[in-house]
Design a protein around this motif. Structure first.
Motif, PDB file in Angstrom:
ATOM      1  N   CYS A  53      10.562 -21.183   3.818  1.00  0.00           N
ATOM      2  CA  CYS A  53      10.362 -22.641   3.455  1.00  0.00           C
ATOM      3  C   CYS A  53      11.109 -23.140   4.797  1.00  0.00           C
ATOM      4  CB  CYS A  53      11.142 -22.917   2.488  1.00  0.00           C
ATOM      5  SG  CYS A  53      11.020 -24.928   2.108  1.00  0.00           S
ATOM      6  N   TRP A  77       9.645 -28.004  -2.565  1.00  0.00           N
ATOM      7  CA  TRP A  77       8.751 -28.740  -1.504  1.00  0.00           C
ATOM      8  C   TRP A  77       7.638 -27.762  -1.729  1.00  0.00           C
ATOM      9  CZ3 TRP A  77      10.913 -30.121   3.982  1.00  0.00           C
ATOM     10  CH2 TRP A  77      11.850 -30.524   3.958  1.00  0.00           C
ATOM     11  N   PHE A  79       3.699 -26.431  -0.459  1.00  0.00           N
ATOM     12  CA  PHE A  79       2.775 -26.322   0.644  1.00  0.00           C
ATOM     13  C   PHE A  79       1.419 -25.611   0.196  1.00  0.00           C
ATOM     14  CE2 PHE A  79       7.197 -25.464   1.389  1.00  0.00           C
ATOM     15  CZ  PHE A  79       7.240 -26.035   2.748  1.00  0.00           C
ATOM     16  N   CYS A  85       2.811 -28.993   4.304  1.00  0.00           N
ATOM     17  CA  CYS A  85       3.428 -29.710   3.235  1.00  0.00           C
ATOM     18  C   CYS A  85       2.979 -30.650   2.584  1.00  0.00           C
ATOM     19  CB  CYS A  85       5.223 -29.838   3.873  1.00  0.00           C
ATOM     20  SG  CYS A  85       6.217 -30.174   2.202  1.00  0.00           S
ATOM     21  N   VAL A  88       7.104 -33.540  -1.311  1.00  0.00           N
ATOM     22  CA  VAL A  88       8.469 -33.357  -1.114  1.00  0.00           C
ATOM     23  C   VAL A  88       8.944 -33.889  -2.407  1.00  0.00           C
ATOM     24  CG1 VAL A  88      10.711 -33.771   0.274  1.00  0.00           C
ATOM     25  CG2 VAL A  88       8.510 -33.201   1.511  1.00  0.00           C
ATOM     26  N   GLY A 100       4.751 -28.524   8.055  1.00  0.00           N
ATOM     27  CA  GLY A 100       4.447 -27.407   7.372  1.00  0.00           C
ATOM     28  C   GLY A 100       4.723 -26.030   7.893  1.00  0.00           C
TER      29      GLY A 100
END
Ligand code: FES
Ligand SMILES: [Fe+2]
Length: 328
Positions: A53, A77, A79, A85, A88, A100
């Protein structure tokens, strides 16, 4: 040659696992020392991103898949399959562009999942028999060997080891080398020979051949960097095509994946018998290969090994890989 010293290796497809292994659960894997995570998105497409991450470096593979995206287990978070990404849950102070984690090329072919870390130089090897109704696929092995992938693939083209390593299976006691031909192709070479082999009692079932001895014609194709598709044809017309794909995990571990394509039926020879035959032979190879040095000198600057005529296929592989690394 240790895989980590050859960044050009990132530019090839590697076989990761049978398709059925990759689901909507994160699947961690290490490819060329890079921790990656694979999963299927909401359309069923296989995705692969870096397993780290970008917030506080937690392993995404410990997280979950939600709506086709991977959610970090630490602070949530999220993806997408392209690594972007997309969520959040808290207030983020700074959003770089792009925002990302690195994503990798994924493909599905031959009921297996493949990954390339960077733009691949060559396509996945073509196996025409896969779409030919006259052939069946028998999936055999996915396991980790403690050996350099170069050693394992060279061994698949080494006629001199048969009388020694395979003396308890198909090898005759004659150590002499039958003539062979080598023909270079764009992405590898073709090795052909014709050899006499033993057909001991405990192996007869898998070939459906009665005689104690037979012949095999090999049309064994090498694909850079560590793949072989080797067609063995027996006098009965039986074809056994060994599809062997070596995936470098890191400098001391290689994933060995193998299946076979055969032009017989399950009723003639069960998959179980095909696998038992190759298990025996593969273990003979594995035992000796795991005793070899992890470093494989591609030329004298990397160390010295002595060669014999039967090593010509392996020497050609080393030359091709060295050439590619120099060009790349
Ligand atoms: S470490 Fe992944 S969200 Fe914090
Ligand atoms: Fe062998």
């Amino acid at each position: 040659m240790l895989p980590s010293g050859y960044p050009i290796l990132k530019r090839f497809w590697y076989c990761i696992a049978p398709s059925a292994t990759i689901s909507d659960k994160p699947f961690p894997f290490t490819l060329l020392g890079e921790a990656i995570v694979l999963w299927r998105d909401s359309e069923g497409r296989v995705r692969a991103v870096k397993d780290r991450c970008l917030h506080r470096t937690a392993k995404l593979s410990l997280g979950t898949i939600e709506n086709g995206n991977i959610v970090c287990p630490y602070h949530g978070w999220t993806f997408s399959g392209t690594g972007q990404c997309v969520r959040v849950p808290q207030d983020v102070i700074e959003k770089p562009n792009p925002f990302g984690v690195p994503a990798y090329h994924c493909a599905e072919r031959y009921n297996h999942v493949w990954v390339a870390l960077e733009d691949p130089i060559h396509d996945i090897p073509e196996i025409a028999e896969f779409s030919d109704a006259g052939y069946r696929q028998v999936i055999e092995f996915r396991e980790v060997w403690s050996a350099n992938p170069q050693r394992i693939v060279e061994n698949s083209f080494d006629p001199a080891h048969i009388a020694f390593v395979h003396k308890n299976s198909f090898g005759t006691s004659d150590p002499s080398i039958d003539p062979f031909t080598l023909t270079e192709t764009e992405d590898g070479f073709i090795f052909e020979n014709d050899i006499r082999v033993l057909n001991p009692e405990h192996m007869k079932d898998a070939l459906a051949i009665e005689e104690d001895e037979t012949r095999r014609h090999s049309y064994n194709r090498f694909y850079l960097p560590f793949s072989r598709v080797g067609r063995i044809v027996y006098p009965t017309g039986l074809e056994n095509i060994l599809c062997t794909f070596l995936t470098p995990i890191d400098d001391t571990r290689t994933q060995f994946i193998q299946w076979v394509m055969r032009n017989d039926t399950e009723a003639e020879v069960s998959a179980e018998k095909v696998i038992a035959f190759d298990r025996l032979i593969t273990n003979e190879d594995k035992d000796i290969l795991e005793s070899t040095d992890f470093n494989v000198p591609l030329d004298n600057s990397e160390g010295v090994e002595l060669h014999m005529v039967a090593d010509r296929p392996g020497m050609l592989m080393r030359k091709m890989l060295r050439r590619l690394a120099q060009a790349g």
